[in-house]
Design an enzyme around this catalytic site. Structure first.
Site: not given
Length: 839
Positions: A424, A533
């Site tokens: 991220e 994820e």
């Protein structure tokens, strides 16, 4: 014949941190555990790097050590709740040690598996170096500065004072193992063996071994490199030898091919390990022996059909794990990691994502031995910061070195199947600053010249600095290990994401965004995909919010403060973050789509810090399928019913409520057509799973007594479970996970503590304070109960029960004997157990 296109790898594992070296009499290499005999001071004393400094008043301890976990929780600690609300600061470690004359003429190194963070190391007052990244392993050469038959002093300064520097609990100090390595001056270099298999068939595996040999003698030498492969029984199954010269002060990569006949493959069910044994000789005198355990297997990530291991379609059923070990903090302990993996394996987990940093070597060694598919991750941020003092400050200077060291250290692990170079990272998006690096700064970062043609990107478009940076990082990885795919965890799923635009990612990874999975084949044609994820469901073990078919999406948005008087999240799988979803939905998104290689759930275990959706006094996460103490939450059994061949029937919640209160009773089950619930012997109806639901439920008016659920297949009973109303707390029950542990000063027994009524039924709302008394050759090293808001210290001899349970952890001493542990509480019948400690 299966080849490298299938991303084939024959891999080794680091047994004891830095290298896998067995110490036998004829081996000139010696790798010694260097954890004992350290002194510690919390605070900054600049002169502590000097040999003459007097540290006699400092605390004596054994590494690994995490000073933060010993502290009190406080809202005032600069780490904040995101960092676990525990203290940071600056700490010093010093160790005095003697080396006899047998070390003279050797190369002597000190190897650190990890120090958090900003470490500086001195030997005998000489500064050896600085490493800012708290998760990386590193080595220093002590040889030029050592004294023999007299005292040597190692000093280490650790600076974790500038916080927050992490989005979760980092720990503080020399929290991983330290090793002293000595070897003759012609030797295998650090992480100097690289093993692959360019071909694997049922009959034969071709093993390619590249060995970097270093000569630190003042003259050219005649070197022979012998390599053999040994199976699990100790039988040599292949060997090769090559001779040549090696110039003074130089190193050379020696390449050899060996063949293993009828290889036993490394699989999830049978993770068979061989050993590659490398011996170095100078003029027929052995100067080194380096052992690399390995597993033979091949795999493919396919854009249409997903993941294949050894030719068999395999869905990756993984979880993300942070590095802390609950009440033990960040201090590495092999048994504590092993216990986590055992609990996860019982659930059906076959994959681990190291979130979001290089892991302890012990984790990978255990994954090699136990059979897990690891996504090995390096960075949580690149240039753009996520917290005020994070690694982004060091990225420009250190990213090449840290990434290189990470890949070199871990590229021989059979459990590692993919590299993640970022999680991220904020470089995914184009910001208003438009990546304000001028061309000179960009070129320095990317190692490009002004006229470098690499600025031409995919489809002839000009590539952004961030896309080029992605390519640079991926190229570093592929230059060191071309056998595994490179991926990133992305929460921007648009193909315009700069990381995707780089064209450098072999495996597309999405964090969340399950609704975008269906567009992957069109948006990323020919690219395999993984749900890197998922989920982020929120649960407090033992807490239930009804009605259970109502959804609680907390917080409203990640950056908007949220509170609820309960500081608890429902365990019905009806509470999740707005960017996530329920566990059932996340699994369904992956289960029925062949092109999705698998998933890594956020998270396997609760972890310290990041207490979403709340803030202080919450100080640990609610994301885990297993709580911080290691107690499974109810959804654990949903996965067990889906991911294993075990017969499963799990019924919840407890049966202690207010008379007439409406209670939802859920059941997870498998290997059955239906389940029937009885309340005090009266049927409340038969239920069957419908659609894509993995549970059934009944809505009942509470009355004291017993609920019983029976699962049936073709009308025959499969399993039955009863839950009884508990009376008042009356007694304590202690249940150790192991009654025999090793007397090595490191082995642990995790002891579950339950509060029961007089009939032996657990009291689900009990919160009695339990006191522990220990005698014998062990000590209490941690207590916990899984409560994310508890302000009780982890290093204590007492703990309150939380929904009827708590945990005490005992560690052995370095001798045989017996540990006696007793637990008592006011008004309760106490319990006591014995733990045997063996050699």
């Amino acid at each position: 014949m299966r080849n490298a296109i299938a991303i084939i790898l024959l891999l080794g594992v680091v047994f004891t941190g830095f290298n896998a070296c067995r110490n036998v009499d004829r081996n000139p290499r010696k790798t010694e555990n260097f954890n004992n005999g350290w002194r510690f001071y919390l605070g900054d004393i600049p002169e502590a790097g000097s040999v003459a400094f007097d540290d006699n008043g400092w605390r004596e301890l054994e590494l690994p050590h995490d000073w933060a976990i010993e502290g009190d929780f406080s809202e005032d600690h600069p780490s904040g709740s995101g960092g676990g609300a525990l203290p940071g600061g600056i700490g010093w470690y010093r160790k005095s040690f003697f080396l006899d004359q047998s070390y003279e003429g050797k190369k002597v190194f000190i190897d650190f598996d990890g120090v958090y963070m900003n470490s500086d190391v001195w030997i005998n007052g000489i500064h050896l170096g600085h490493r800012p990244f708290g998760y990386i392993s590193f080595r220093y050469d002590l040889t030029p500065h050592l004294k023999f038959d007299t005292e040597n002093v190692i000093s280490v300064r650790v600076d974790n004072s500038e916080q927050p520097n992490s989005r979760w609990y980092s720990g503080c100090g020399i929290y991983r193992n330290v090793w002293l390595t000595s070897v003759d001056p012609v030797y295998v270099d650090l992480w100097g063996v690289y093993v692959t298999t360019p071909e694997i068939t049922e009959d034969n595996a071709v093993v390619n071994v590249k060995t970097t040999v270093k000569n630190e003698m003042p003259q050219e030498v005649n070197v022979k490199t012998e390599t053999s492969i040994v199976d699990g029984s100790g039988k040599q199954v292949a060997s090769a030898s090559v001779s040549g010269t090696l110039a003074a002060g130089s190193s050379k990569e020696i390449e050899q091919d060996l063949s293993v006949r009828e290889p036993v493959l490394w699989t999830l069910e049978n993770p068979c390990l061989y050993e590659v044994v490398t011996r170095i000789f100078v003029d027929d005198k052995q100067t080194d022996e380096y052992v690399t355990p390995l597993g033979i297997r091949y795999f493919t990530f396919d854009a249409q059909k997903g993941f294949f291991l050894n030719g068999e379609s395999t869905k990756i059923k993984g979880v993300c794990l942070h590095h802390d070990l609950g009440c033990l903090g960040a201090a590495v302990n092999t048994r504590a990691i092993e216990r986590q993996l055992e609990i996860l394996r019982e659930m059906g987990v076959n994959g681990i994502r190291t979130a979001h940093n290089p892991p302890a070597p012990e984790l990978l060694r255990l994954c090699d031995q136990m059979g897990f598919i690891v996504m090995n991750e390096t960075f949580d941020m690149w240039r753009k910061q996520k917290t005020t003092y994070d690694y982004s400050r060091y990225f420009n200077e250190w990213h090449e070195r840290d990434l290189t060291d990470h890949i070199l250290r871990d590229r021989n692990h059979p459990s590692v199947f993919m590299w993640s170079i970022g999680n991220e990272v904020l470089e995914q998006w184009t910001h208003a600053e438009a990546d304000t690096l001028d061309i000179q700064q960009a070129n320095l970062l990317l190692n490009l010249k002004r006229d470098e043609t690499a600025l031409a990107g995919v489809d002839g478009e000009e590539m952004s600095v961030n896309a080029l940076l992605t390519k640079k990082l991926a190229d570093i990885v592929k230059g060191l290990d071309p056998t595994r795919p490179v991926t990133t965890g992305n929460n921007e799923t648009n193909p315009a994401n700069h990381l995707f635009r780089s064209g450098a990612l072999d495996l597309i990874g999405f964090n969340y965004h399950g609704y975008d999975y269906k567009n992957v084949p069109e948006n990323f044609p020919g690219k395999p995909f993984i749900a890197a994820e998922t989920t982020s469901g929120l649960m407090t073990r033992g807490y239930y919010r009804m009605p259970s078919d109502s959804m609680y999406i907390w917080p409203v948005r990640w950056d908007i403060p949220f509170t609820d008087p309960s500081y608890a999240c429902s365990s019905y799988d009806n509470c999740h973050v707005p960017w996530g979803c329920t566990h059932e939905q996340a699994w369904n998104d992956v289960k029925n789509s062949d092109f999705i290689s698998g998933m890594y759930i956020w998270t396997g275990f609760d972890y310290l810090g990041e207490p979403t959706p709340f803030w202080f006094p919450a100080r640990s996460s609610y994301f885990g399928i297993v709580d911080l103490a290691g107690f499974p939450k109810d959804v654990y059994y949903m996965y067990q019913s889906e991911w294993t061949d075990k017969e499963v029937l799990h019924v919840f919640p407890h049966w202690n409520w207010q008379l007439g209160e409406i209670v939802d009773v859920w059941a997870y089950y498998n290997k059955a057509d239906e389940v029937e619930l009885f309340l005090n012997g009266v049927s409340q109806g038969i239920k069957r799973k419908e659609g894509d639901k993995h549970h059934v439920f009944w809505r009942l008016a509470y009355e004291t007594g017993t609920i019983k659920v029976i699962s049936r297949k073709n009308g025959k009973e499969v399993l039955s479970k009863e839950i009884k109303t508990a009376g008042e707390p009356s007694q304590i029950r202690l249940t150790p996970d192991r009654r025999v542990i090793r007397g090595d000063g490191q082995d642990l027994s995790f002891i579950t503590v339950e509060v029961l009524d007089k009939e032996g039924t657990i009291c689900p709302n009990a919160e009695n304070l339990i006191r522990f008394n220990l005698s014998g050759n062990g000590k209490v090293v941690g207590v916990d109960n899984g409560n994310p808001t508890s302000m009780e210290r982890f290093k204590a001899s007492e703990r309150k029960a939380f929904y009827g349970k708590c945990m005490v952890v005992v560690k052995s001493e370095k001798r045989e004997g017996v540990i006696h542990l007793a637990a008592e509480s006011d008004g309760l019948i106490k319990d006591a157990i014995e733990i045997k400690v063996t050699k």
